[in-house]
Design an enzyme around this catalytic site. Structure first.
Site: not given
Length: 288
Positions: A181, A222, A226
């Site tokens: 994302h 996450h 990340d």
């Protein structure tokens, strides 16, 4: 009044058709790059699907972001996805604005060629990292006791190759370092920052990127690593690709058609060849 509306509609339609012809020619010239970039989105989805088979749930890792940000809760996980969808759709609409608006700075096909190049390189790095070390997923459906935390081994190759992208995005596990994302968000924001025209919208876009980072952590989708790795990796990838590839043509500088650009480049190359031949002839005469 109706006559004025008809004239404006006719003008808009002519503008759209003119832009469409230009973009079609660009797509015809760059269709291999566009097709390869789109095809790699499937490969990336396949890799994320495959790592889910290897995922093993376990205790959550100690994480600074989780300590600082309270959980949104499983029932509010849609908040981060809603913001991501807004960023994605806003960027996509912006790339097609030359079809309607008079103020044109970009070519849609060329922008998407560059965006796909950014995405592919970042996704290759992402695949390498999350296959190198499998971490226990922090998302609610990836934790111990969840039926979605592990996938049963595929019975056929077809089952392995068929991907439910909507389920993979929402219920994938194991594809952690680094956040997909954030790859899309930062690529979109960086691209708009370079080629957009309004400073206030650029600043707003960066604020949305920061907010997206915080929402990902608050949703426990996450770990902090990340998100952090995505921030510097994506920016470095964009920087080095821009250094390697030529700058995209800027339409606001007065270039209205790629044919003009092509003609000028051909003219320059012919002039250089003639100049080189002239110098070669002079040097031969001197030697004689």
């Amino acid at each position: 009044m109706s006559a004025y509306v008809d004239r404006q509609a006719s003008k808009l339609w002519r503008k759209f058709c003119s832009e469409f012809l230009i973009e079609i020619s660009l797509v015809a010239e760059n269709w291999k790059l566009l097709l390869a970039g789109i095809a790699f989105q499937y490969i990336h989805g396949l890799a994320a699907h495959g790592i889910h088979y290897l995922h093993r749930p376990g205790p959550l890792l100690r994480d600074t972001g989780f300590f600082l940000l309270p959980e949104l809760g499983q029932d509010k996980a849609y908040v981060s996805e809603t913001l991501f969808a807004f960023i994605f759709c806003s960027f996509a609409l912006w790339t097609f604005h030359p079809f309607i608006f008079q103020n044109k700075k970009i070519y849609t096909a060329l922008i998407w060629c560059r965006v796909l190049a950014y995405l592919v390189v970042c996704q290759i790095l992402r695949i390498v990292t999350f296959y190198s070390t499998q971490l226990p997923g922090p998302n609610y459906h990836c934790r111990e006791g969840s039926k979605r935390a592990k996938l049963p081994p595929p019975e056929t190759a077809v089952e392995l190759l068929i991907i439910n992208f909507s389920k993979g995005v929402n219920y994938g596990c194991g594809d952690l370092i680094f956040s997909s994302h954030m790859i899309f968000t930062l690529v979109f924001v960086r691209t708009f920052h370079k080629h957009g025209t309004r400073r206030c919208i650029k600043q707003f876009a960066w604020l949305l990127a920061i907010l997206q980072s915080l929402l990902i952590l608050a949703s426990r989708k996450h770990y902090s690593v990340d998100v952090v790795v995505a921030w510097y990796t994506v920016n470095l990838v964009v920087f080095f690709i821009d250094k390697k590839l030529p700058d995209l043509p800027d339409r606001s500088a007065g270039t209205t058609s790629l044919s003009v650009v092509g003609q000028s480049r051909d003219k320059d190359s012919r002039n250089k060849e003639e100049h080189h031949e002239l110098l070669s002839g002079i040097s031969i005469e001197i030697a004689q």
